[in-house]
Design a protein around this motif. Structure first.
Motif, PDB file in Angstrom:
ATOM      1  N   ALA A  96      -0.418  -9.139  -0.018  1.00  0.00           N
ATOM      2  CA  ALA A  96      -0.526  -7.745  -0.433  1.00  0.00           C
ATOM      3  C   ALA A  96      -0.069  -7.559  -1.872  1.00  0.00           C
ATOM      4  O   ALA A  96      -0.575  -6.700  -2.591  1.00  0.00           O
ATOM      5  CB  ALA A  96       0.301  -6.851   0.495  1.00  0.00           C
ATOM      6  N   GLY A  97       0.889  -8.376  -2.309  1.00  0.00           N
ATOM      7  CA  GLY A  97       1.374  -8.256  -3.676  1.00  0.00           C
ATOM      8  C   GLY A  97       0.699  -9.167  -4.672  1.00  0.00           C
ATOM      9  O   GLY A  97       0.999  -9.126  -5.856  1.00  0.00           O
TER      10      GLY A  97
ATOM     11  N   PHE B 183      -3.709  -7.102  -5.368  1.00  0.00           N
ATOM     12  CA  PHE B 183      -3.281  -6.253  -6.466  1.00  0.00           C
ATOM     13  C   PHE B 183      -3.329  -6.941  -7.823  1.00  0.00           C
ATOM     14  O   PHE B 183      -3.288  -6.281  -8.845  1.00  0.00           O
ATOM     15  CB  PHE B 183      -1.859  -5.740  -6.223  1.00  0.00           C
ATOM     16  CG  PHE B 183      -1.772  -4.804  -5.055  1.00  0.00           C
ATOM     17  CD1 PHE B 183      -2.289  -3.530  -5.126  1.00  0.00           C
ATOM     18  CD2 PHE B 183      -1.185  -5.208  -3.874  1.00  0.00           C
ATOM     19  CE1 PHE B 183      -2.218  -2.662  -4.052  1.00  0.00           C
ATOM     20  CE2 PHE B 183      -1.101  -4.344  -2.795  1.00  0.00           C
ATOM     21  CZ  PHE B 183      -1.621  -3.073  -2.882  1.00  0.00           C
TER      22      PHE B 183
ATOM     23  N   ARG C 294      -6.752   1.215  -3.287  1.00  0.00           N
ATOM     24  CA  ARG C 294      -6.637   0.798  -4.688  1.00  0.00           C
ATOM     25  C   ARG C 294      -7.586   1.576  -5.586  1.00  0.00           C
ATOM     26  O   ARG C 294      -7.218   1.984  -6.687  1.00  0.00           O
ATOM     27  CB  ARG C 294      -6.939  -0.695  -4.828  1.00  0.00           C
ATOM     28  CG  ARG C 294      -5.874  -1.627  -4.300  1.00  0.00           C
ATOM     29  CD  ARG C 294      -6.271  -3.070  -4.556  1.00  0.00           C
ATOM     30  NE  ARG C 294      -6.455  -3.350  -5.986  1.00  0.00           N
ATOM     31  CZ  ARG C 294      -6.939  -4.484  -6.470  1.00  0.00           C
ATOM     32  NH1 ARG C 294      -7.313  -5.428  -5.635  1.00  0.00           N
ATOM     33  NH2 ARG C 294      -7.054  -4.669  -7.764  1.00  0.00           N
TER      34      ARG C 294
ATOM     35  N   GLU D 241       0.338   0.464  -3.637  1.00  0.00           N
ATOM     36  CA  GLU D 241       1.155  -0.417  -2.808  1.00  0.00           C
ATOM     37  C   GLU D 241       1.881   0.360  -1.722  1.00  0.00           C
ATOM     38  O   GLU D 241       1.933  -0.060  -0.556  1.00  0.00           O
ATOM     39  CB  GLU D 241       2.172  -1.177  -3.671  1.00  0.00           C
ATOM     40  CG  GLU D 241       1.553  -2.193  -4.602  1.00  0.00           C
ATOM     41  CD  GLU D 241       1.173  -1.575  -5.936  1.00  0.00           C
ATOM     42  OE1 GLU D 241       1.120  -0.327  -6.025  1.00  0.00           O
ATOM     43  OE2 GLU D 241       0.920  -2.338  -6.893  1.00  0.00           O
TER      44      GLU D 241
END
Length: 519
Positions: free
Chosen positions: A136-137, A141, A355, A366
């Motif tokens: 996810a990070g 992203f 996003r 996030e």
């Protein structure tokens, strides 16, 4: 006038004996010129620079010693406090560990070997949580949205087709291979451990072409684990245990594992997303060990039959008897495909939608993704808790309500696109998926003969995993602008599927029950 040789000289020689001497202090009237006159106060010794420096050094040294004693006292107090906290933490950890082991092995679970599967599932979900936090990070992203969606769609399509072809063959293949299930479960864990380590290196460099392939490999391996685990649970039931209760206990250990691991993975990701992946690597290595240490009866198929989704029931000479899936189980399985499809769709669609086109709010992408995914996890936990009410709820009614609830929430999110509707959608998606699965387990336990329950669980889990993958593929393929379009498509799909499920139940009721073969 006196001189050094006369008697009066002794009177002046005594004070001069205490006077400092040296060429830099000699002058008129000093003892150095022999006059014998020292002036007023000549009996007091004059301070020297060396003496003053010594006194200052002594004072400074005393202060330094005092400061050192204070620092030492503070350090000892801090050390004692840290040691006390460490002992208290160690005792608390040991107590929690003891209680966890006691709970995992309660009611005969330790004797049957179910507790080992519970430990295994704990590490499995803990590793999955760490992978999700890391990706996810990083994957979602740090890579442009268009590029990420294209690569994820490509690799998901490449993995979905082989999985769709091979998945129905997994159960029969494992039945014919010695130690098949234990090594199959262990292989899914070992593969994920290897891919997590490779992913950590790919993310740290940022230019590996296998980044998305490794990420999708972790995903598919996780789904393959679900299929193999479903076939292992019926073989580890303690005396007096039901399949619903056993699956509930295993699922609860997974929720605890994710809850414990997520904060630790978050702390590790502060040093970089690759560190949470290395943490996941350790968890999957531990899970591999627990998989290999499962009891031998996990591999045994003695006295069992085979469940088929289509075709006729028949007893075959020299081979395991085949039993067609009962109509009630088929209905529950079809209804379960809707919430499972919604789960895969929601994960893939929301990961990119929030996003590109987040709802109006002051929150970052996030945080929004964390809220939706966190709500889905909370809903999953609520579903496990609600499974205790299954004795007072009709499973066939509950699966339909779960399917309709997903469709309703998808409509609400489409009409009122915002943070709260999306969070509610995630909450109900997790709740309905978990609750519908427990209803399916209860139906299998009630209507499927014991000798074919293991095969029924494997077949049903394979179907549900495919529904999840198809939902994820649709979520990636749909456009993100306007955002209500994708949610509207989800509502339309779930509504159409609800109509199909209800129509199939009427058709099955007209045709009558399916005969069950006896061995």
């Amino acid at each position: 006038m006196t001189s050094e040789g006369q008697p009066g000289a002794e009177h002046h020689s005594r004070p001069r004996a205490h006077a400092p001497s040296g060429p830099d202090l000699a002058g008129p009237g000093s003892a150095a010129d022999g006059s014998g006159s020292t002036g007023p106060g000549s009996t007091r010794p004059m301070p020297s620079p060396g003496g003053a420096a010594g006194a200052g050094a002594a004072g400074t040294g005393g202060k330094a010693r005092a400061v050192g004693r204070g620092i030492g006292t503070g350090a000892r107090a801090t050390g004692r406090g840290a040691a006390t906290v460490a002992r208290a933490t160690g005792r608390a950890t040991a107590y929690v560990g003891t209680q966890a082991r006691r709970a995992a092995g309660a009611q005969g679970a330790e004797d049957s070997g179910l507790n080992r599967l519970i430990y295994l599932h704990f590490f499995n979900t803990a590793g999955d949580a760490a992978v999700a936090i890391s990706l996810a990070g990083s994957l979602f992203f740090q890579v442009p949205s268009g590029e990420a969606r294209g690569q994820v769609a490509l690799f998901l399509g490449l993995t979905m087709l082989p999985f769709a072809i091979v998945a129905p063959l997994i159960g029969p293949f494992l039945d014919r291979v010695s130690h098949g299930r234990r090594w199959a479960i262990g292989s899914t864990m070992a593969l994920r451990a290897f891919l997590c380590w490779a992913l950590a290196g790919a993310i740290s460099t940022g230019d590996s072409p296998w980044l998305f392939a490794a990420a999708l490999g972790v995903l598919v391996s996780s789904k393959a684990y679900g299929v193999t685990r479903a076939a292992a649970v019926p073989r580890l039931l303690p005396d007096g245990f039901t399949l619903v209760k056993a699956n509930g206990r295993v699922s609860l250990s997974g929720i605890v594992g994710a809850s414990v691991s997520a904060p630790l993975a978050g702390l590790a990701s502060l040093a970089g997303p690759e560190w949470s992946l290395r943490y996941a690597f350790l968890l999957f290595v531990a899970a591999t060990v627990f998989a290999i240490r499962l009891p031998e009866k996990v591999d045994s198929s003695v006295g069992e039959g085979e469940m088929v989704l289509t075709g006729d029931s028949a007893a075959r000479t020299g081979r395991r008897p085949r039993t067609r899936i009962p109509s009630a189980v088929a209905f529950a399985l079809r209804a379960n495909c809707g919430p499972r499809w919604m789960s895969g769709f929601l994960l893939m669609f929301m990961a990119f939608l929030l996003r590109e086109n987040p709802p109006p709010s002051g929150l970052s992408a996030e945080v929004l993704i964390g809220l939706v995914v966190g709500a889905a996890g909370a809903g999953n936990g609520l579903g496990v808790a609600a499974a205790s009410l299954l004795r007072r709820i009709n499973p066939s009614v509950t699966v339909v309500l779960a399917l309709l609830a997903d469709a309703t929430l998808a409509l609400v999110a489409t009409l009122f696109y915002g943070v709260l509707p999306l969070v509610l959608l995630g909450l109900f998606a997790g709740l309905t998926q978990s609750l519908a699965k427990f209803c399916l387990d209860a139906t299998i336990q009630r209507d499927v003969p014991t000798r074919v329950q293991a095969s029924a669980f494997a077949r049903s889990d394979t179907t549900l995993q495919l529904a999840w993958v198809i939902g994820g593929f649709v979520g990636i393929a749909l456009p993100l602008d306007p955002p209500r379009l994708g949610l509207g498509v989800a509502f339309a799909v779930l509504t159409a599927w609800s109509v199909f499920v209800l129509a199939s139940k009427r058709t099955a009721a007209r045709n009558g029950p399916v005969p069950v073969a006896t061995p």
